[in-house]
Design an enzyme around this catalytic site. Structure first.
Site, PDB file in Angstrom:
ATOM      1  N   HIS A 120       9.311   3.481  -5.694  1.00 61.78           N
ATOM      2  CA  HIS A 120       9.412   2.375  -4.898  1.00 61.78           C
ATOM      3  C   HIS A 120       8.592   1.303  -5.245  1.00 61.78           C
ATOM      4  CE1 HIS A 120       6.781   4.782  -1.799  1.00 61.78           C
ATOM      5  NE2 HIS A 120       6.018   3.993  -2.862  1.00 61.78           N
ATOM      6  N   HIS A 136       3.129   0.920   3.771  1.00 65.43           N
ATOM      7  CA  HIS A 136       1.844   1.031   2.767  1.00 65.43           C
ATOM      8  C   HIS A 136       1.072  -0.111   3.510  1.00 65.43           C
ATOM      9  CE1 HIS A 136       5.093   2.458   0.121  1.00 65.43           C
ATOM     10  NE2 HIS A 136       3.872   3.069  -0.798  1.00 65.43           N
ATOM     11  N   HIS A 188       1.341   9.962  -9.453  1.00 69.54           N
ATOM     12  CA  HIS A 188       0.585   8.586  -9.491  1.00 69.54           C
ATOM     13  C   HIS A 188      -0.709   8.711  -8.779  1.00 69.54           C
ATOM     14  CE1 HIS A 188       3.140   7.253  -6.202  1.00 69.54           C
ATOM     15  NE2 HIS A 188       2.674   6.008  -5.984  1.00 69.54           N
TER      16      HIS A 188
END
Ligand code: DHB
Ligand code: FE
Length: 280
Positions: free
Chosen positions: A12, A59, A193
């Protein structure tokens, strides 16, 4: 009754939102990534889901570090994006389905998952980028959505097992909804990541490949892992894999992988795309 037609996973990252806005589909850097999606869109054209339950992590747009729920769910008629500072142009709002959301909330709370219920909710790149990748014309077709947020931002994060169990509860809740809806579940984010610290840029292809394989037929393989194990193997933000596990937990039937694509890197992230069909 509502039926779960399948599950989808995708990265995303905000850079994808930028590349979409700039139509960089043929750009050599982006082409191998975007080329993964047409087969999934063909499957979606065939199956035509009415609702997407999008399991993602906020986030910092709707929740920030001052208030960080472990689980939260939208129950709004509409969800808007807002400027997160990535330079992505604001896009059209997404349709909600409050009645369906409240049915899910009733059932999940009954199963001891205490969700924060949001009758107003901004959706960030964890939601908008996957929706745009799978339904470039989402605003025209009017697909409805239910955003379901799991904290992967501020520790302690919920364990892989707890997220998988949340998914199981969600699957059961969906299938007890009396309307004939076809529901697809998204688990966004991942794969490996790490954006910060000494291991910034860390990618673990061996672990990612194993995740993409085992999540299809043997998702319980991951249930004894801790968040710390996930961070060691997949990087600090690779812990977003718990969002995939929640999606997989919701698939109640015989699961078959219809399509997959793995590409490294885009930005700092290994991108994993999966289209899982859920047969009754
Ligand atoms: C990136 C990855 C993410 O999961 C995210 O939320 C933001 C940025 C990246 O690799 O750039
Ligand atoms: Fe992320």
């Amino acid at each position: 009754m509502a039926r779960i037609v399948g599950g989808l996973t995708t990265s995303h990252i905000p850079a994808i939102g930028n590349a979409i806005a700039r139509k960089m589909f043929e750009d050599p850097y982006w082409k191998p990534f975007f080329d993964g999606y047409p087969p999934v869109r063909e499957w979606l054209d065939e199956v035509k889901p009415d609702v997407a339950v999008v399991i993602y992590n906020d986030h910092g747009l709707n929740f920030f570090l001052d208030k960080q729920p472990t689980f939260a769910i939208g129950a709004a008629p509409e969800y808007r994006n807002d400027d997160e500072g990535w330079g992505i142009p604001t896009i059209a709002p997404f349709k909600g389905d409050p009645a369906f959301s409240w049915h899910l909330i009733d059932n999940l709370v009954h199963d001891d998952f205490d969700l924060v219920t949001c009758q107003e909710m901004l959706v960030d790149h964890g939601f908008t980028v996957p929706m745009q990748l799978f339904w470039p014309n989402y605003a025209d077709i009017g697909i409805k959505t239910v955003p379901l947020v799991i904290n992967t931002v501020q520790h302690p994060l919920p364990s892989p097992r707890r997220c998988y169990n949340l998914g199981k509860s969600l699957g059961k809740a969906i299938e007890s909804y009396p309307e004939d809806l076809k529901v697809v579940i998204l688990g966004t984010g991942g794969l490996s990541h790490q954006l910060d610290g000494q291991r910034a840029g860390f990618i673990n292809k061996t672990f990612d490949r194993m995740c993409m394989e085992k999540i299809v037929d043997d998702p319980e393989h991951f249930l004894d892992m801790s968040i710390r194990d996930l961070v060691v193997e997949a990087g600090a933000q690779g812990a977003e894999f718990i969002l995939w596990l929640a999606m997989r937990g919701a698939l109640t039937g015989k699961v078959t992988a219809r399509h997959s694509n793995y590409h490294i890197p885009i930005s700092n992230t290994a991108s994993g795309l999966l289209c899982l069909e859920n047969a009754a």
